[in-house]
Motif scaffolding. Sequence first.
Motif, short mmCIF file in Angstrom:
data_model
loop_
_atom_site.label_atom_id
_atom_site.label_comp_id
_atom_site.label_asym_id
_atom_site.label_seq_id
_atom_site.Cartn_x
_atom_site.Cartn_y
_atom_site.Cartn_z
N MET A 1 5.08 -3.30 6.06
CA MET A 1 4.43 -4.36 5.41
C MET A 1 3.15 -3.70 4.67
SD MET A 1 4.11 -7.18 8.36
CE MET A 1 3.71 -6.25 9.71
N LYS A 2 3.17 -4.41 3.40
CA LYS A 2 1.96 -3.98 2.53
C LYS A 2 0.98 -4.82 2.16
CE LYS A 2 4.22 0.39 1.44
NZ LYS A 2 3.55 1.30 1.68
N TYR A 3 -0.24 -4.63 1.88
CA TYR A 3 -1.24 -5.55 1.03
C TYR A 3 -1.79 -5.20 -0.23
CZ TYR A 3 -5.26 -8.58 0.71
OH TYR A 3 -6.14 -9.40 0.09
N GLU A 4 -1.56 -5.59 -1.23
CA GLU A 4 -2.14 -5.18 -2.47
C GLU A 4 -3.32 -5.78 -2.80
OE1 GLU A 4 -0.81 -6.28 -7.11
OE2 GLU A 4 0.61 -5.02 -6.15
N MET A 5 -4.12 -4.96 -3.37
CA MET A 5 -5.54 -5.65 -3.81
C MET A 5 -6.20 -4.60 -4.83
SD MET A 5 -7.83 -4.18 -0.51
CE MET A 5 -9.22 -5.04 -1.02
N THR A 6 -7.15 -5.16 -5.63
CA THR A 6 -7.69 -4.34 -6.42
C THR A 6 -9.16 -4.13 -6.06
OG1 THR A 6 -6.51 -5.83 -8.17
CG2 THR A 6 -8.73 -4.58 -8.88
N ILE A 7 -9.38 -2.88 -6.25
CA ILE A 7 -10.70 -2.35 -5.72
C ILE A 7 -11.31 -1.57 -6.77
CG2 ILE A 7 -11.69 -0.34 -4.16
CD1 ILE A 7 -8.91 -0.89 -2.39
N ALA A 8 -12.33 -1.87 -7.34
CA ALA A 8 -13.25 -1.28 -8.48
C ALA A 8 -12.17 -1.24 -9.59
CB ALA A 8 -13.65 0.22 -8.20
N GLY A 9 -11.62 -2.37 -9.96
CA GLY A 9 -10.73 -2.48 -10.98
C GLY A 9 -9.55 -1.73 -11.12
N LEU A 10 -8.89 -1.23 -9.82
CA LEU A 10 -7.70 -0.62 -9.70
C LEU A 10 -6.97 -1.20 -8.38
CD1 LEU A 10 -9.48 3.18 -9.59
CD2 LEU A 10 -8.29 1.85 -11.55
N LYS A 11 -5.56 -1.38 -8.90
CA LYS A 11 -4.91 -2.07 -7.82
C LYS A 11 -4.17 -0.81 -6.98
CE LYS A 11 -2.94 -5.69 -10.58
NZ LYS A 11 -3.88 -6.85 -9.63
N ARG A 12 -4.14 -1.34 -5.59
CA ARG A 12 -3.74 -0.44 -4.53
C ARG A 12 -3.00 -1.16 -3.44
NH1 ARG A 12 -5.11 2.61 -8.00
NH2 ARG A 12 -5.89 4.64 -7.78
N GLU A 13 -1.88 -0.42 -2.90
CA GLU A 13 -1.16 -1.27 -1.86
C GLU A 13 -1.69 -0.52 -0.60
OE1 GLU A 13 3.19 -1.12 -2.33
OE2 GLU A 13 3.07 -2.96 -3.53
N LEU A 14 -1.81 -1.21 0.29
CA LEU A 14 -2.29 -0.61 1.68
C LEU A 14 -1.09 -1.02 2.59
CD1 LEU A 14 -6.06 -1.55 1.40
CD2 LEU A 14 -4.94 0.43 0.41
N SER A 15 -0.81 0.03 3.37
CA SER A 15 0.17 -0.07 4.37
C SER A 15 -0.47 -1.08 5.81
CB SER A 15 0.70 0.92 4.84
OG SER A 15 1.57 1.64 3.84
N LEU A 16 -0.01 -1.98 5.98
CA LEU A 16 -0.31 -2.50 7.48
C LEU A 16 -0.17 -1.75 8.69
CD1 LEU A 16 0.26 -6.29 6.95
CD2 LEU A 16 -1.67 -4.81 5.81
N CYS A 17 -1.15 -1.48 9.80
CA CYS A 17 -0.82 -0.89 10.93
C CYS A 17 -1.57 -1.82 11.87
CB CYS A 17 -1.76 0.41 10.69
SG CYS A 17 -1.24 1.62 9.38
N PRO A 18 -0.80 -1.53 13.02
CA PRO A 18 -1.36 -2.45 14.11
C PRO A 18 -2.13 -1.70 15.05
CG PRO A 18 0.58 -1.23 14.77
CD PRO A 18 0.61 -0.88 13.45
N VAL A 19 -3.36 -2.32 15.58
CA VAL A 19 -4.33 -1.81 16.08
C VAL A 19 -4.48 -2.74 17.55
CG1 VAL A 19 -5.86 -1.24 14.22
CG2 VAL A 19 -6.18 -3.50 15.16
#
Length: 185
Positions: A1-19
Amino acid sequence: MKYEMTIAGLKRELSLCPVAEDLYIAPFIMFGDPEITVAAAAELLKKVPAEYDYMLTAEAKSIPLIHEMARQSGAETYFIARKKMKVYLTNALHVTVHSITTQNEQDLYLSGEDAAKIKGKKILIVDDVISTGDSLRAMEELVTQAGGEIVGRMAVLAEGKAQSRDDIIYLEKLPVFNAKGEIVG
């Protein structure tokens, strides 16, 4: 699973990890991504809340960020709270913190030499992500022990409940997720 977001004008996909069983986070890792590091540093510097003498961060994920902020601002010195005691950390100050990403207690150390430089100075605390605020509190305690004055707390992302804090400055909100990848906070 991934979450896409924009950070400082740049798009990034972050992988979801269980805690935890039904709690997932989307870790934000700046290592190996100079583009996001440079952009995030520039955006954070635009939001610095007050004049400061030095910046402080905790080892290790936010080291590229604080380094780039120092480079862009012309700062000659910044400080890093270390996670392990080293022989060169003479007369070190010490605090213990519980980290959500390591899921156990960690120690933070600041050398006596760095503490002497912080004494009586205005300190800007910098981090990559503020979540529970425990690491932030540990850095605050080190600054207090050293006799410094905290003039600001900044991060690239505020995760979960940290988003509602009015004592931190951040670029973007980072939600937390359930096991299905749905946003829960």
